[in-house]
Write a protein that holds these residues in place. Structure first.
Motif, mmCIF file in Angstrom:
data_model
loop_
_atom_site.group_PDB
_atom_site.id
_atom_site.type_symbol
_atom_site.label_atom_id
_atom_site.label_comp_id
_atom_site.label_asym_id
_atom_site.label_seq_id
_atom_site.Cartn_x
_atom_site.Cartn_y
_atom_site.Cartn_z
ATOM 1 N N THR A 57 -42.557 -31.875 2.968
ATOM 2 C CA THR A 57 -41.233 -32.055 3.567
ATOM 3 C C THR A 57 -40.539 -30.722 3.797
ATOM 4 O OG1 THR A 57 -40.956 -34.236 2.577
ATOM 5 C CG2 THR A 57 -38.949 -33.087 3.219
ATOM 6 N N THR A 58 -40.574 -29.840 2.809
ATOM 7 C CA THR A 58 -39.888 -28.556 2.971
ATOM 8 C C THR A 58 -40.589 -27.683 4.004
ATOM 9 O OG1 THR A 58 -41.079 -27.767 1.011
ATOM 10 C CG2 THR A 58 -38.822 -28.520 0.707
ATOM 11 N N ALA A 59 -41.912 -27.744 4.077
ATOM 12 C CA ALA A 59 -42.625 -26.972 5.094
ATOM 13 C C ALA A 59 -42.241 -27.441 6.496
ATOM 14 C CB ALA A 59 -44.134 -27.082 4.886
ATOM 15 N N LYS A 60 -42.178 -28.744 6.686
ATOM 16 C CA LYS A 60 -41.758 -29.284 7.987
ATOM 17 C C LYS A 60 -40.324 -28.875 8.316
ATOM 18 C CE LYS A 60 -44.661 -33.464 8.027
ATOM 19 N NZ LYS A 60 -44.632 -34.947 7.980
ATOM 20 N N PHE A 61 -39.462 -28.987 7.303
ATOM 21 C CA PHE A 61 -38.047 -28.644 7.522
ATOM 22 C C PHE A 61 -37.907 -27.174 7.903
ATOM 23 C CE2 PHE A 61 -34.047 -27.018 5.642
ATOM 24 C CZ PHE A 61 -33.143 -27.699 6.436
ATOM 25 N N PHE A 62 -38.549 -26.282 7.137
ATOM 26 C CA PHE A 62 -38.459 -24.847 7.427
ATOM 27 C C PHE A 62 -39.048 -24.518 8.804
ATOM 28 C CE2 PHE A 62 -38.589 -23.793 2.624
ATOM 29 C CZ PHE A 62 -37.202 -23.857 2.550
ATOM 30 N N ALA A 63 -40.180 -25.159 9.160
ATOM 31 C CA ALA A 63 -40.825 -24.879 10.433
ATOM 32 C C ALA A 63 -39.947 -25.303 11.605
ATOM 33 C CB ALA A 63 -42.183 -25.577 10.501
ATOM 34 N N ALA A 64 -39.343 -26.481 11.505
ATOM 35 C CA ALA A 64 -38.461 -26.945 12.567
ATOM 36 C C ALA A 64 -37.220 -26.077 12.676
ATOM 37 C CB ALA A 64 -38.076 -28.405 12.306
ATOM 38 N N TRP A 65 -36.710 -25.676 11.543
ATOM 39 C CA TRP A 65 -35.539 -24.793 11.513
ATOM 40 C C TRP A 65 -35.881 -23.465 12.195
ATOM 41 C CZ3 TRP A 65 -32.845 -23.441 6.204
ATOM 42 C CH2 TRP A 65 -31.595 -22.841 6.448
ATOM 43 N N ARG A 66 -37.081 -22.946 11.870
ATOM 44 C CA ARG A 66 -37.528 -21.686 12.452
ATOM 45 C C ARG A 66 -37.657 -21.782 13.968
ATOM 46 N NH1 ARG A 66 -41.856 -21.046 15.653
ATOM 47 N NH2 ARG A 66 -43.088 -22.342 14.250
ATOM 48 N N ALA A 67 -38.123 -22.923 14.433
ATOM 49 C CA ALA A 67 -38.349 -23.106 15.860
ATOM 50 C C ALA A 67 -37.072 -23.412 16.631
ATOM 51 C CB ALA A 67 -39.364 -24.231 16.070
ATOM 52 N N GLY A 68 -35.956 -23.553 15.939
ATOM 53 C CA GLY A 68 -34.700 -23.870 16.603
ATOM 54 C C GLY A 68 -34.591 -25.323 17.000
ATOM 55 N N ALA A 69 -35.454 -26.175 16.437
ATOM 56 C CA ALA A 69 -35.435 -27.603 16.743
ATOM 57 C C ALA A 69 -34.489 -28.303 15.771
ATOM 58 C CB ALA A 69 -36.842 -28.179 16.647
ATOM 59 N N ALA A 70 -33.195 -28.230 16.086
ATOM 60 C CA ALA A 70 -32.181 -28.721 15.151
ATOM 61 C C ALA A 70 -32.332 -30.205 14.858
ATOM 62 C CB ALA A 70 -30.784 -28.428 15.692
ATOM 63 N N ALA A 71 -32.540 -31.002 15.913
ATOM 64 C CA ALA A 71 -32.646 -32.449 15.708
ATOM 65 C C ALA A 71 -33.863 -32.785 14.861
ATOM 66 C CB ALA A 71 -32.714 -33.161 17.048
ATOM 67 N N GLN A 72 -34.977 -32.068 15.121
ATOM 68 C CA GLN A 72 -36.180 -32.332 14.349
ATOM 69 C C GLN A 72 -35.990 -31.934 12.882
ATOM 70 O OE1 GLN A 72 -38.806 -33.803 15.682
ATOM 71 N NE2 GLN A 72 -40.135 -33.741 13.882
ATOM 72 N N ALA A 73 -35.399 -30.761 12.668
ATOM 73 C CA ALA A 73 -35.148 -30.319 11.297
ATOM 74 C C ALA A 73 -34.221 -31.292 10.583
ATOM 75 C CB ALA A 73 -34.547 -28.910 11.304
ATOM 76 N N ALA A 74 -33.200 -31.756 11.300
ATOM 77 C CA ALA A 74 -32.241 -32.680 10.704
ATOM 78 C C ALA A 74 -32.892 -33.997 10.308
ATOM 79 C CB ALA A 74 -31.089 -32.939 11.663
ATOM 80 N N SER A 75 -33.952 -34.365 11.040
ATOM 81 C CA SER A 75 -34.608 -35.636 10.740
ATOM 82 C C SER A 75 -35.346 -35.601 9.411
ATOM 83 C CB SER A 75 -35.587 -36.000 11.861
ATOM 84 O OG SER A 75 -36.754 -35.185 11.811
ATOM 85 N N TYR A 76 -35.548 -34.400 8.866
ATOM 86 C CA TYR A 76 -36.178 -34.276 7.558
ATOM 87 C C TYR A 76 -35.137 -34.200 6.436
ATOM 88 C CZ TYR A 76 -40.145 -33.080 10.509
ATOM 89 O OH TYR A 76 -41.129 -33.094 11.463
ATOM 90 N N THR A 77 -33.899 -34.535 6.748
ATOM 91 C CA THR A 77 -32.823 -34.543 5.761
ATOM 92 C C THR A 77 -32.275 -35.951 5.610
ATOM 93 O OG1 THR A 77 -30.882 -34.229 7.204
ATOM 94 C CG2 THR A 77 -32.173 -32.264 6.654
ATOM 95 N N ASN A 78 -31.434 -36.133 4.594
ATOM 96 C CA ASN A 78 -30.823 -37.447 4.385
ATOM 97 C C ASN A 78 -29.431 -37.551 4.990
ATOM 98 O OD1 ASN A 78 -29.425 -35.826 2.637
ATOM 99 N ND2 ASN A 78 -29.876 -37.001 0.786
ATOM 100 N N ASN A 79 -29.097 -36.594 5.882
ATOM 101 C CA ASN A 79 -27.826 -36.662 6.612
ATOM 102 C C ASN A 79 -28.042 -36.032 7.977
ATOM 103 O OD1 ASN A 79 -25.194 -36.589 7.587
ATOM 104 N ND2 ASN A 79 -24.305 -36.054 5.597
ATOM 105 N N ASP A 80 -28.679 -36.801 8.882
ATOM 106 C CA ASP A 80 -29.074 -36.275 10.182
ATOM 107 C C ASP A 80 -27.916 -35.653 10.953
ATOM 108 O OD1 ASP A 80 -30.980 -38.229 9.250
ATOM 109 O OD2 ASP A 80 -31.894 -38.181 11.228
#
Length: 542
Positions: A57-80
């Motif tokens: 989960t954290t690897a996906k979150f960090f990778a999406a955050w790095r790529a600037g994919a805000a919506a994707q990164a947010a989808s790995y959280t409990n408060n989209d």
């Protein structure tokens, strides 16, 4: 900085450094492919996420955050929604680029990480580095392992409704100096941080400086002044003279650190100048100036003044101290172990802090439900919402009440509310007879009109001062004030708070031309925690 600007939380392009701390290589394409997006996982899982889930989960979150994919990164959280808003805005206003994340070793479901980046704005840039952490939790509806979303995921100093912004500062920097010309810094006097921020916010332009470029925390929720984090280009600071005594401030800083959730203020009775203000709190709140809490028996200074001014009794007049006192069907008691004394004088009941003596006297004529409020407002300058100290402060509250609260108010309980600033001022008024509104910055700087009050008759002030002297040398404040030379006096207080195991500890005292008051949440009796804090500040002599 303009408050209307859309505020970014943090900015730039993140590069996740994988392969360390048990993370194993993870394909970024997989992280962005939607396999962990918003869908419900088949075979919904329960319980605490395991090690593999935390790492994935954290690897996906960090990778999406790095790529600037805000919506994707947010989808790995409990408060989209909250996560997408902050992550989507970080590049526009925070101007943080070249970001790398180095994960640390997970501790259960908590993952620490280090962020290194660059803040670039207006042709200026500075490196930025900080550490934070996140926690992985189980999604309630999906059963997925998700990042528990908090603003601190982005930066550890961010709280609810906070954002990060980089631009030309809204106010020029200031060089705040004490009464002796010595510069006051957050590094040397940590608890002055919020005070210095507030002074800059109010007086930055008046102090004559020019703005620089900064990364700051903007507190959108409570309207507090911006908190600078990083300077990209220094402005020219304006010089702002305060009333702070560096020696008293240093003593106050050291003293409050001995007790959690403590605050203290010292003032100069002859002028009203604030000599020290310090807080040791987990929330960063300036409770020394803005706190609102029942002051316990320190309130008996005002109650005693009311009794004397209205001719009910005098320092050497009667104030019997029975075991209990009943006021309108409510029974009040003294501290455990206090010996009853039906022949006690006001001075004796004051120095022993006898609750029942004060309660038995408040129904004497000509006292009314409004008498205590009138004494506080007209004589001590409290409760009128007109203090202008230079920064935000609470003016105290002593409402006119009937029923049991009238009796409770006489001993600093019920609806009475004070701050350490208020009680330091009460002591200053009691020993000089004159109300001089406390201030941190000279009113002449911005034409503020300080609050006014009648003050006390000289005979009342003389009696109050003598009773406080006796309390410091023979009464409940004796132990805390031991070893202090000069003309000293004090009053202890403990205030019960519903739900707390221990009472709040209050103490106020004076030594020559310095008066101080302190409060420690759940500190017990007045002399236990607040007393040593006040004594340490008084020892400096201002």
């Amino acid at each position: 900085m303009g408050k209307g600007v859309k505020a970014a939380v943090i900015g730039g392009v993140f590069a996740v450094m994988v392969g360390g701390a048990g993370y194993g290589t993870y394909n970024v394409v997989n992280a962005l492919s939607g396999d962990g997006g918003g869908g419900v996982a088949s075979g919904k899982r329960t319980g605490t996420p395991d090690k593999d889930e935390v790492e994935e989960t954290t690897a996906k979150f960090f990778a999406a955050w790095r790529a600037g994919a805000a919506a994707q990164a947010a989808s790995y959280t409990n408060n989209d929604a909250a996560a997408e808003q902050l992550l989507g805005a970080f590049a526009d206003d925070a101007h943080i680029t070249d970001v790398k994340i180095t994960p640390g070793t997970p501790r259960g479901t908590t993952v620490p990480y280090t962020v290194k980046a660059k803040v670039a704005y207006g042709g200026k840039s500075e490196p930025l580095s900080y550490k934070s952490r996140l926690k992985v939790v189980r999604g309630l509806s999906t059963g997925r392992a998700l990042v528990d979303w908090q603003p601190s995921v982005v930066h550890p100093a961010l709280k609810k409704d906070d954002t990060l912004v980089t631009e030309q500062s809204a106010t020029p920097p200031i060089e705040a100096v004490g009464r002796d010309g010595t510069e006051l810094t957050k590094e040397e006097y940590p608890s002055l941080g919020p005070v210095l921020d507030a002074l800059r916010d109010k007086y930055g332009e008046k102090a004559g400086g020019s703005p620089g470029i900064e990364l700051v925390i903007r507190h959108e929720g409570d309207g507090a002044p911006d908190t600078p984090l990083l300077t990209l280009a220094k402005g020219r600071p304006g010089r702002l003279t305060t009333t702070i005594s560096p020696s008293a401030q240093a003593a106050a800083e050291k003293a409050v650190k001995r007790f959690a959730q403590s605050s203290v203020v010292a003032v100069k009775p002859s002028t009203g100048e604030v000599l020290a203000v310090a807080n040791h709190r987990t929330d960063g709140f300036n409770a020394a100036f803005e706190g609102q809490a029942a002051p316990g028996s320190t309130m008996k200074i005002i109650t005693a003044a009311m009794l004397i001014d209205n001719g009910v009794t005098s320092m050497n007049g009667p104030a019997p101290c029975p075991d209990t006192a009943v006021w309108q069907s409510q029974t009040f008691k003294n501290l455990t172990g206090m010996k009853a004394d039906e022949s006690a004088t006001l001075a004796n009941s004051f120095l022993r802090s006898c609750n029942t003596a004060f309660i038995k006297l408040i129904d004497e004529k000509p006292l009314t439900d409004a008498s205590l409020a009138q004494e506080a407002e007209e004589r001590f300058g409290l409760g009128q919402d007109n203090w202008k100290t230079g920064i935000a402060s609470f003016d105290g509250s002593v409402p006119a009440v009937d029923g049991p609260d009238r009796a409770a108010g006489a001993i600093g309980q019920g609806q009475v509310q004070m701050s350490p600033l208020n009680m330091a001022s009460v002591t200053a008024t009691a020993i000089t007879g004159a109300f001089r509104q406390p201030y941190l910055v000279s009113p002449e700087l911005d034409g503020r009109e300080p609050a006014r009050a009648r003050g006390l008759r000289s005979s009342t002030a003389a009696q109050l001062k003598q009773m406080m002297r006796l309390t410091a040398t023979q009464g409940t404040a004796r132990e805390a004030m031991a070893g202090l030379g000069g003309d000293i006096g004090a009053k202890t207080g403990s205030a019960e708070v519903d739900g707390n195991a221990e009472s709040n500890s209050w103490f106020t005292g004076f030594r020559d031309d310095i008066a101080a008051a302190a409060m420690t949440e759940e500190g017990g009796h007045g002399g236990d925690a607040a007393g040593p804090i006040v004594a340490a500040v008084l020892r400096t002599g201002g």
